[in-house]
Write a protein that holds these residues in place. Structure first.
Motif, short mmCIF file in Angstrom:
data_model
loop_
_atom_site.label_atom_id
_atom_site.label_comp_id
_atom_site.label_asym_id
_atom_site.label_seq_id
_atom_site.Cartn_x
_atom_site.Cartn_y
_atom_site.Cartn_z
N GLY A 1 -13.21 16.96 -38.16
CA GLY A 1 -14.51 16.64 -37.60
C GLY A 1 -15.61 16.80 -38.63
O GLY A 1 -15.94 17.92 -39.03
N CYS A 2 -16.16 15.68 -39.09
CA CYS A 2 -17.11 15.71 -40.21
C CYS A 2 -18.52 15.40 -39.75
O CYS A 2 -19.20 14.52 -40.30
N GLY A 3 -18.98 16.13 -38.73
CA GLY A 3 -20.38 16.14 -38.37
C GLY A 3 -21.08 17.22 -39.17
O GLY A 3 -20.61 17.66 -40.22
N GLY A 4 -22.23 17.69 -38.64
CA GLY A 4 -23.00 18.69 -39.36
C GLY A 4 -22.23 19.98 -39.60
O GLY A 4 -22.24 20.53 -40.70
N VAL A 5 -21.55 20.48 -38.56
CA VAL A 5 -20.80 21.74 -38.70
C VAL A 5 -19.63 21.56 -39.66
O VAL A 5 -19.40 22.38 -40.56
N GLY A 6 -18.88 20.47 -39.50
CA GLY A 6 -17.74 20.24 -40.37
C GLY A 6 -18.14 20.07 -41.82
O GLY A 6 -17.50 20.61 -42.74
N ASP A 7 -19.22 19.32 -42.06
CA ASP A 7 -19.66 19.13 -43.44
C ASP A 7 -20.16 20.42 -44.07
O ASP A 7 -19.98 20.67 -45.26
N ALA A 8 -20.78 21.28 -43.26
CA ALA A 8 -21.20 22.59 -43.78
C ALA A 8 -19.99 23.44 -44.15
O ALA A 8 -20.01 24.17 -45.14
N ALA A 9 -18.92 23.34 -43.35
CA ALA A 9 -17.69 24.07 -43.68
C ALA A 9 -17.07 23.52 -44.96
O ALA A 9 -16.56 24.29 -45.80
N ILE A 10 -17.12 22.22 -45.14
CA ILE A 10 -16.60 21.60 -46.37
C ILE A 10 -17.39 22.09 -47.57
O ILE A 10 -16.82 22.48 -48.61
#
Length: 361
Positions: A187-196
């Protein structure tokens, strides 16, 4: 005297959000009045409007915010008027059983303002996540207003207050990502991209982004993803295993909150790997897992509460990473909008057209 401000209200379940006049009282003991400069449009605000976070209508929406302290109540030494702050929806009380055990990031009695914000007819409002920041001013507990470097752009800084912190903390605090680890983020929304971004900053050897949208996967590479998997036409479990030498990822972060993606995350871990649930599930969903697999694969299945963060420690750190060029908070901001465009922003969010819309006041 109460302050008359414009604010975004959800009056009843599934009704469109609307801009109304709201009365914000002067701060009482332990409270601060904040002049809001920017507030991100988070999926949690839509959950409130849809009635998925309780029935405390009318809700004063907005919580992912930054602004300037305008006034403080009795007994407040920090922050002070004029301080630039990011608002937090967890303000550890210091006295609950979790705080007393040295785990304030799990505080069970987080502080909020005691005095209500109201409609002009005195109807009390329930502020989203105890903040209510789709408003020109809002009232919060002093511990919710975290001082950060005023050099940060408000529309970028405010995102630290929720989505960025949730994803960053899921990787760093809950998941314990370390140098040389392999990480998969579903899941590459805001939360996922922050985790990345957090996994990349921590020195992960491979950071694998998983989504069904090629545009989101392209964006994920900007935050540090080394590999991308479009699970619409590819088995994500098999592909993550292939990319990790047949083993699976050391850390999997599920940033969607759906049973099928959680099951995929469970299956794509390495032996003794960790699965972190960072996506917020809807109240009606359940998940089934083979208990023998839970036992025999070892590792850990964790849920990340707000990135298991301590706002007073972590917000200034993330802002410093932003100002030093190591964490591109500005890349999360797809568009800036006005207060009366929040409902339209919800629609764009549901269509997957934005990473973050940010209200600028």
């Amino acid at each position: 005297m109460p302050h008359e401000v414009r604010a975004v209200i959800a009056m009843k379940k599934d009704a469109p959000a609307e801009v109304q006049t709201v009365l914000v009282p002067d701060p009482g003991p332990g409270e601060v009045l904040v002049s809001v400069q920017a507030c991100g449009v988070c999926h949690t605000d839509l959950h409130y409007r849809e009635g998925a976070v309780g029935d405390g209508f009318p809700f004063l929406l907005g919580h992912e915010a930054a602004g300037v302290v305008e006034a403080v109540g009795e007994g407040v030494a920090d922050p002070r008027p004029g301080d630039f702050v990011v608002l937090a929806w967890r303000a550890p009380c210091g006295s609950c059983r979790s705080c007393r055990r040295g785990r304030p990031w799990y505080c069970f009695d987080s502080q909020n303002a005691a005095r209500p914000m109201t409609l002009p007819d005195s109807t009390p409002l329930t502020p989203a996540l105890g903040i209510g920041a789709f408003a020109e001013k809002t009232l919060v507990a002093a511990g919710q207003a975290v001082r950060v470097d005023p050099a940060a752009r408000p529309e970028a800084a405010g995102l630290v207050g929720c989505g960025v912190m949730a994803g960053y903390g899921a990787a760093v605090h809950t998941g314990g990502v370390g140098g040389g680890d392999t990480v998969a983020v579903i899941g590459c929304g805001g939360v996922g991209d922050a985790a990345i971004a957090a996994a990349s900053l921590a020195g992960a050897r491979k950071v694998i982004a998983v989504d069904i949208d090629d545009a989101k996967l392209d964006t994920a590479t900007q935050f540090g993803a080394t590999h991308c998997v479009n699970s619409r036409g590819t088995d994500p479990v098999a592909e993550v295993r292939r990319l990790t030498g047949g083993n699976g990822a050391d850390l999997v972060i599920e940033a969607v909150g759906r049973p099928e993606t959680y099951q995929q995350g469970f299956a794509m871990r390495d032996l003794a790997g960790t699965l972190v649930l960072a996506g917020v599930p809807s109240p009606d969903v359940t998940v089934e897992l083979p208990l023998l697999e839970v036992f025999s694969r070892g590792g850990a299945l964790k849920s990340s509460w707000y990135g298991d963060c301590l706002p007073s420690r972590d917000f200034p750190l993330l802002i410093d990473l932003y100002l030093s060029g190591k964490l591109d908070l500005g890349a999360f901001v797809t568009e800036t909008i006005a207060l009366d465009e929040v409902e339209t922003a919800f629609e764009r969010m549901l269509r997957g057209k934005v990473l973050r819309s940010v209200v600028v006041l």
